[in-house]
Design an enzyme around this catalytic site. Sequence first.
Site, PDB file in Angstrom:
ATOM      1  N   GLU A  40      -5.403  -8.316  -1.555  1.00  0.00           N
ATOM      2  CA  GLU A  40      -5.899  -8.247  -0.179  1.00  0.00           C
ATOM      3  C   GLU A  40      -7.287  -7.623  -0.195  1.00  0.00           C
ATOM      4  OE1 GLU A  40      -3.242  -6.541   2.839  1.00  0.00           O
ATOM      5  OE2 GLU A  40      -4.987  -5.522   3.719  1.00  0.00           O
TER       6      GLU A  40
ATOM      7  N   GLU B  48       0.818  -1.227   0.000  1.00  0.00           N
ATOM      8  CA  GLU B  48       0.000   0.000   0.000  1.00  0.00           C
ATOM      9  C   GLU B  48       0.845   1.267   0.000  1.00  0.00           C
ATOM     10  OE1 GLU B  48      -2.846  -0.609   3.172  1.00  0.00           O
ATOM     11  OE2 GLU B  48      -3.838  -2.228   2.073  1.00  0.00           O
TER      12      GLU B  48
END
Length: 528
Positions: A321, A203
């Site tokens: 995810e 991320e």
Amino acid sequence: MWKKMARLRVRALICCFVVSWFSLSLAEYVEVSVEGVTSIASTDDNFICATLDWWPTNKCDYNQCPWGKAGIFNLDLDNKILNNAIKAFNPMRIRVGGSLQDQVNYGVGYGVKSCEGFKKQESGLFGFSDACLDQKRWDELNDFFNNTKAKITFGLNALHGKQVSPKDKSLRIGDWNPQNSRDLMEYTIAKGYQIDSYELGNELAGSGVAARIESDQYAKDIKKLKEVVTELYPDASKRPKIIGPASFYDKKWYENFLQATGPGVVDAVTHHLYNLGAGVDPTLIDRVQDPFFLSEIAQTFYDLSNTIKEFGPWSEAWVGEAGGAYNSGSKYVSHTFANGFWYLDQLGMTSTYNHKVYCRQALIGGNYALLNTTTFIPNPDYYGALLWHRLMGNRVLSTTHFGSPYLRAYSHCSKNQKGITLVLINMSNTTTFDVAVLPDNNLYLGPIRVRKHGRIVGQEREEYHLTPEGGNIQSDVVLLNGNPLKLTNSLDIPKMEPKLVDPTSAISVAADSIVFVSIKDFYAPACA
């Protein structure tokens, strides 16, 4: 007069009973069309994936700390239920990574003096210090992966060697230093441990979450990772894949990244999803049953697929995810039967947009795990994932209907047998759907069934009806064909046998239920 009143009361009761019975027995007939001539997309054989995360026990959100001892550093790898739950997939794809992976150093090779776990640190990313994965724990993890036959994606620390930009505290600048990751890989190779893929960072794309890297720099870093992996794994047939950037999709960033990377570097482009919102949101229970809300994320799948097609056709699309609700999920929804409406709809939707892998956050830990964080007992979504893995093949078929939007329908070629398998998701609280599955072509209307001794002969359908215990969609107990799915006395995953049904009858999809249906003699040349 009293007799007349009594007769009126009886008539009223009869009327109410008839109306109630009629309303309860209402069913909507729906024809679902499956185009079996050609497939529209494909998935990996190990499409179902789950994550193991780094969060320590004191990871807390909304005045609760739901991770317990489920993090990578303190997970009980000898737990029998955990091992059996993974073995049941034969194999299960597991992604090792998460928010804290860019703060993990590897205690192998030269120069490692101390190796400690995470500690609370206000100045650290996500409020935690850096930590160290020591050699002993890496050995234990790989023994565990080997014993359960799991396919492993390992997330590497992408911030080694980087500094904080003096102009932007969230931006990390400078080249990635691969030495510590290289040390880990060399040790892994020397021990014979098998890694399916390496993922760089977590991320860090776009605006990032706690930190970010510009797309050109990340492209430079991942090309360096490719060089290291290619050197250490000279046999291309045994070489782990390179995947990334493990972030929320940002169109411009992803396009620039793929252009700067070029062909032959990134095997899979990964993106993350938490489209249900915050785990503390009281409307979450409504969102998981709202087909209009759930459809909004389809644009992201479409856009990412197009980005790859235009700028990186050598790569695959993966959901790296997805936990539904962020900040560890909802303690009232994410582990219950209701979450399956979102989860199985996600699996169906992403597969139609040619995504090869879907990694659920998490296998264990938080409120959104497939297994209960403290008891390890499977939550309802575990069984939905296992049925998908066992029944749904990798060829995706176009599936449509013109009935209620609260009925979702997806179909694939069946796995390891002839015919097709559908998943039918009824998000309605009140309506039963009687579903007929028809081939969507004018050339052939399926197998010819003949009568013998007054009965129609044909292969019986296999049906798996999932419903919540007691009709309560917020139950964490799921029924299969009316029977609760519970671990055996030896703590094994229970057998999941189908109900065999007359092929000429409609498929009855009860309100608040999910049904897998295998039709062996459905005409589908795409599945030949």
